[in-house]
Write a protein that holds these residues in place. Structure first.
Motif, PDB file in Angstrom:
ATOM      1  N   ASP A  15      64.380  17.141  19.489  1.00 19.10           N
ATOM      2  CA  ASP A  15      63.017  17.402  20.502  1.00 19.10           C
ATOM      3  C   ASP A  15      63.693  16.897  21.763  1.00 19.10           C
ATOM      4  O   ASP A  15      64.693  16.128  21.855  1.00 19.10           O
ATOM      5  CB  ASP A  15      61.887  16.847  20.049  1.00 19.10           C
ATOM      6  CG  ASP A  15      62.190  15.283  19.656  1.00 19.10           C
ATOM      7  OD1 ASP A  15      62.416  14.501  20.537  1.00 19.10           O
ATOM      8  OD2 ASP A  15      62.462  15.106  18.467  1.00 19.10           O
ATOM      9  N   ASP A  17      62.696  14.417  23.493  1.00 21.12           N
ATOM     10  CA  ASP A  17      62.869  12.994  23.463  1.00 21.12           C
ATOM     11  C   ASP A  17      64.334  12.577  23.051  1.00 21.12           C
ATOM     12  O   ASP A  17      64.895  11.443  23.482  1.00 21.12           O
ATOM     13  CB  ASP A  17      61.707  12.291  22.476  1.00 21.12           C
ATOM     14  CG  ASP A  17      60.300  12.319  23.435  1.00 21.12           C
ATOM     15  OD1 ASP A  17      60.200  11.330  24.183  1.00 21.12           O
ATOM     16  OD2 ASP A  17      59.393  13.306  23.321  1.00 21.12           O
ATOM     17  N   ASP A  40      69.050   9.669  21.218  1.00 17.54           N
ATOM     18  CA  ASP A  40      68.098   9.272  20.143  1.00 17.54           C
ATOM     19  C   ASP A  40      68.672  10.059  18.916  1.00 17.54           C
ATOM     20  O   ASP A  40      67.802   9.951  17.818  1.00 17.54           O
ATOM     21  CB  ASP A  40      66.735   9.098  20.586  1.00 17.54           C
ATOM     22  CG  ASP A  40      66.362   7.927  21.244  1.00 17.54           C
ATOM     23  OD1 ASP A  40      67.185   7.024  21.274  1.00 17.54           O
ATOM     24  OD2 ASP A  40      65.096   7.889  21.526  1.00 17.54           O
TER      25      ASP A  40
ATOM     26  N   GLY B 365      56.581   6.413  25.306  1.00 22.31           N
ATOM     27  CA  GLY B 365      57.602   5.321  25.377  1.00 22.31           C
ATOM     28  C   GLY B 365      57.741   4.969  26.790  1.00 22.31           C
ATOM     29  O   GLY B 365      58.741   4.580  27.089  1.00 22.31           O
ATOM     30  N   PHE B 385      57.868  11.444  17.267  1.00 22.00           N
ATOM     31  CA  PHE B 385      59.432  12.046  17.365  1.00 22.00           C
ATOM     32  C   PHE B 385      60.254  10.806  17.232  1.00 22.00           C
ATOM     33  O   PHE B 385      59.558   9.558  17.646  1.00 22.00           O
ATOM     34  CB  PHE B 385      59.931  12.872  18.624  1.00 22.00           C
ATOM     35  CG  PHE B 385      59.279  13.877  18.694  1.00 22.00           C
ATOM     36  CD1 PHE B 385      58.748  14.956  17.692  1.00 22.00           C
ATOM     37  CD2 PHE B 385      59.285  14.570  20.075  1.00 22.00           C
ATOM     38  CE1 PHE B 385      58.182  16.087  17.917  1.00 22.00           C
ATOM     39  CE2 PHE B 385      58.696  15.681  20.138  1.00 22.00           C
ATOM     40  CZ  PHE B 385      57.959  16.559  19.123  1.00 22.00           C
ATOM     41  N   VAL B 386      61.520  10.854  16.865  1.00 20.95           N
ATOM     42  CA  VAL B 386      62.246   9.346  16.793  1.00 20.95           C
ATOM     43  C   VAL B 386      62.335   8.893  18.304  1.00 20.95           C
ATOM     44  O   VAL B 386      62.441   9.515  19.160  1.00 20.95           O
ATOM     45  CB  VAL B 386      63.608   9.834  16.538  1.00 20.95           C
ATOM     46  CG1 VAL B 386      64.482   8.584  16.715  1.00 20.95           C
ATOM     47  CG2 VAL B 386      63.740  10.369  14.986  1.00 20.95           C
ATOM     48  N   GLY B 387      62.115   7.450  18.302  1.00 20.12           N
ATOM     49  CA  GLY B 387      62.291   6.612  19.598  1.00 20.12           C
ATOM     50  C   GLY B 387      61.108   7.224  20.765  1.00 20.12           C
ATOM     51  O   GLY B 387      61.078   6.653  21.862  1.00 20.12           O
ATOM     52  N   ARG B 388      59.904   8.033  20.166  1.00 24.22           N
ATOM     53  CA  ARG B 388      58.969   8.388  21.134  1.00 24.22           C
ATOM     54  C   ARG B 388      58.370   7.237  21.899  1.00 24.22           C
ATOM     55  O   ARG B 388      57.806   7.234  23.164  1.00 24.22           O
ATOM     56  CB  ARG B 388      58.070   9.315  20.336  1.00 24.22           C
ATOM     57  CG  ARG B 388      56.866   9.698  21.153  1.00 24.22           C
ATOM     58  CD  ARG B 388      57.033  10.880  22.267  1.00 24.22           C
ATOM     59  NE  ARG B 388      55.807  11.227  22.898  1.00 24.22           N
ATOM     60  CZ  ARG B 388      55.862  12.240  23.923  1.00 24.22           C
ATOM     61  NH1 ARG B 388      57.051  12.736  24.306  1.00 24.22           N
ATOM     62  NH2 ARG B 388      54.905  12.475  24.378  1.00 24.22           N
ATOM     63  N   GLY B 390      59.361   4.170  21.704  1.00 28.14           N
ATOM     64  CA  GLY B 390      60.484   2.850  21.941  1.00 28.14           C
ATOM     65  C   GLY B 390      61.543   3.057  21.393  1.00 28.14           C
ATOM     66  O   GLY B 390      62.193   3.846  21.515  1.00 28.14           O
ATOM     67  N   ARG B 392      64.528   3.618  18.755  1.00 22.07           N
ATOM     68  CA  ARG B 392      65.040   4.621  18.002  1.00 22.07           C
ATOM     69  C   ARG B 392      64.623   4.353  16.499  1.00 22.07           C
ATOM     70  O   ARG B 392      64.473   5.273  15.712  1.00 22.07           O
ATOM     71  CB  ARG B 392      66.245   5.395  18.374  1.00 22.07           C
ATOM     72  CG  ARG B 392      67.390   4.677  18.117  1.00 22.07           C
ATOM     73  CD  ARG B 392      68.634   5.299  18.314  1.00 22.07           C
ATOM     74  NE  ARG B 392      68.893   6.778  17.520  1.00 22.07           N
ATOM     75  CZ  ARG B 392      69.790   6.861  16.552  1.00 22.07           C
ATOM     76  NH1 ARG B 392      70.276   5.789  16.137  1.00 22.07           N
ATOM     77  NH2 ARG B 392      70.024   7.954  16.031  1.00 22.07           N
TER      78      ARG B 392
END
Lengths: 164, 421
Positions: A15, A17, A40, B365, B385-388, B390, B392
């Protein structure tokens, strides 16, 4: 257009992000965004990637937010193109609009391995894996869309057309 | 000549009798939207085009909401770009902190979007306005720049998927659960490039706020737009509010769909989407004992009055769990003020919660509730999602406001039934 690059593999549903976390979106400076490209998904990516390298990913690449900073970060990090099984809709438009080449090829996306040397021929619609000597087809990018990429994005392309 | 509601709206804006899925068309837009992340790039690109003015200063809307009130110098510079561009272009719809809201809560509330509109916004959750029976979709900054200049955009007419919701909506189940149910079923790219049309008896009775929530997350199934056929409930909302004339469109009975999904929601439980995809949904009773560090109630998905009333009703007279931080964020200044008048803010503050000014803040985030490594948040927002939110290595679980409030009290993910018994 024909070029070669080393493959960096990512999975499905990468994604925006993961491509450029929102904590860096307080700027739209492409050079600064590139420092955090893919952070990420792979925190060291921006220090490992070399000019001309190719990102290879699974389905739904670029899903999530509409941030154009995502293709911009990838392009400015030196990546020559992204090959994926499929792309999310907004990312697809954004990539061409800012002049990042993206290619849909489920075959290539599944078979290219991390570190493989890959050659892309946009006119012929062929991706050659020079490491494994396998070829994969993709639907050729129409000439006007190749011109958008060559001009560095939609706005530059429109300006060029206006000038000629 | 039969068409879906999406096709009818697009045909009307392309000056065509009929359009079909797959067709590339150029459409007139009713409104273009940008925020403090996407508009700076759009303004730069707009200025490169060399046009002196936007196509219509009343139809270009700028809302600084993501990092506002500005969290740092860089974001202040970005917000300043919007302010100066709005002033230079004499935009009538620029919303300053203190008079603003989260864009997708604000625009419908202000009557800036209405049934039958074509709206594009440089924010993926622009699909929210489909709740009003509009065609509304997210684009990037360059597309926004071109649209600000021309008042038009080219689009591919999407195929439509019809969602039919049957049965009776159980207590504590709301718009969030209806859309999570569809995302869990279709997958995060199951509706890619397509329109999601919400229909059925449950939809006909669904509140406007719940419709906004459901349309908002159509993008999480990859959809181009989500759309609700406008009806009496829509009419009640837009009457006297809409700043422009509007048109109610509806799908023809024999309109063609790429697929149909039918759900019976009677007996359904609230759903929770587990990290790190919105498609990973589980009924709340099967979540297991998941301890949480933070709860966020708010965002363009669930920051409306119905959401805050529900949450406050559960929190009232109780305390937030000692090991949990509860952050409540109203969607707009009007929602904030109404929450104040109804005593909802007092309910939250007495319980030990944070009550914030409107902002997208932690959802992406940005600020106002960033997670440390290893922390876990339950949120009424839209992405996990991953790290969304803050680090990861932090986690986000998604749910409706009732589950969020109940869990803030319990300290772990739990349904409202467990808290009120």
């Amino acid at each position: 257009m024909k070029f070669q690059g080393k493959a960096w593999r990512f999975g499905d549903d990468i994604d925006t992000d993961a491509i450029i976390p929102a904590r860096y979106l307080n700027t739209s400076d492409p050079a600064e965004l590139a420092l955090h490209c893919m952070e990420d998904a792979d925190p060291q990516f921006s220090s490992k990637v070399s000019k001309g390298d190719i990102i290879v990913a699974g389905k739904n690449f670029g899903s999530g937010s509409s941030r154009e900073h995502a293709p911009l970060a990838i392009k400015t990090s030196g990546v020559s193109c992204v090959i994926a099984s499929s792309f999310a809709r907004i990312f697809y438009r954004n990539a061409f609009n800012i002049g990042l080449l993206i290619l849909e090829s489920p075959d290539a996306a599944v078979n290219i391995r991390q570190g493989d040397l890959v050659e892309v021929d946009t006119d012929q619609g062929v991706i050659k894996n020079l490491t494994s000597s396998k070829d994969y087809k993709f639907i050729p990018v129409p000439p006007f869309m190749q011109q958008i990429i060559a001009a560095g994005g939609l706005i530059n392309y429109l300006k060029l057309r206006k000038e000629h | 000549m039969s068409m879906t509601i999406t096709e009818k709206i697009l045909a009307a804006h392309a000056q065509k009798e009929k359009v079909s899925p797959g067709e590339l068309i150029n459409v007139r837009i009713d409104l273009a939207l940008g925020n403090d992340i996407t508009a700076p790039l759009a303004i730069q690109e707009f200025e490169k085009i060399g046009m002196s003015g936007v196509f219509d200063p009343e139809r270009v809307v700028l809302v600084p909401d993501h990092f506002v009130p500005n969290k740092d110098i860089k974001s202040a510079e970005q917000a300043k770009m919007l302010r100066e561009f709005a002033s230079r272009q004499k935009l009538t719809n620029y919303f300053e902190a203190g008079r603003m809201g989260i864009e997708h809560c604000l625009l419908p509330e202000e009557g800036l979007v209405g049934p039958g509109d074509v709206v594009i916004g440089a924010d993926s959750h622009t699909c929210t306005y489909g709740a009003l029976g509009a065609f509304s979709t997210g684009v990037g900054s360059t597309d926004l720049a071109a649209a600000m200049a021309s008042g038009e955009i080219w689009l591919k007419v999407p195929e439509s998927i019809k969602l039919i919701y049957n049965g009776d909506l159980p207590r504590w189940v709301s718009g969030k659960d209806l859309i999570l149910l569809a995302i869990g079923d279709l997958g995060v790219d199951g509706a890619a490039y397509q329109a999601l049309e919400f229909t059925g008896p449950v939809i006909n009775r669904l509140s406007m706020d719940s419709r906004f929530t459901a349309a908002n997350m159509a993008i999480e199934a990859g959809a181009k737009n989500g759309i609700f056929p406008p009806d009496e409930i829509t009419n009640e909302y837009v009457e006297g509010r809409s700043k422009r004339p509007y048109t109610f469109y509806s799908s023809d009975p024999d309109a063609r769909y790429k697929g149909t999904r039918e759900y019976d929601v009677s007996g359904m439980e609230p759903l929770v989407a587990f990290p790190h995809l919105p498609e990973k949904v589980h009924p709340v009773s099967q979540a297991g004992h998941i301890k949480i560090d933070q709860v966020v109630i708010g965002s363009c998905t669930n920051g409306r009055l119905e959401d805050l009333r529900l949450a406050a009703g559960l929190i009232r007279g109780k305390k937030v769990h000692p090991e949990v931080r509860l952050i409540v964020i109203p969607g707009t200044q009007k929602i904030y003020l109404q929450s104040l008048r109804e005593g909802l803010i007092e309910d939250f503050v007495e319980a030990g919660a944070v009550f914030s000014t409107p902002t997208c803040g932690p959802c992406l985030g940005g600020h106002m509730g960033i997670l440390a490594k290893g922390e876990r948040c339950l949120a009424t927002t839209n992405r996990n999602f991953v790290g969304r939110m803050g680090d990861r290595e932090s986690e986000v679980y998604l749910c409706n406001p009732a589950v969020a409030a109940a869990s803030a009290i319990a300290g772990y993910i739990v349904g409202p039934k467990e808290v009120i018994k």
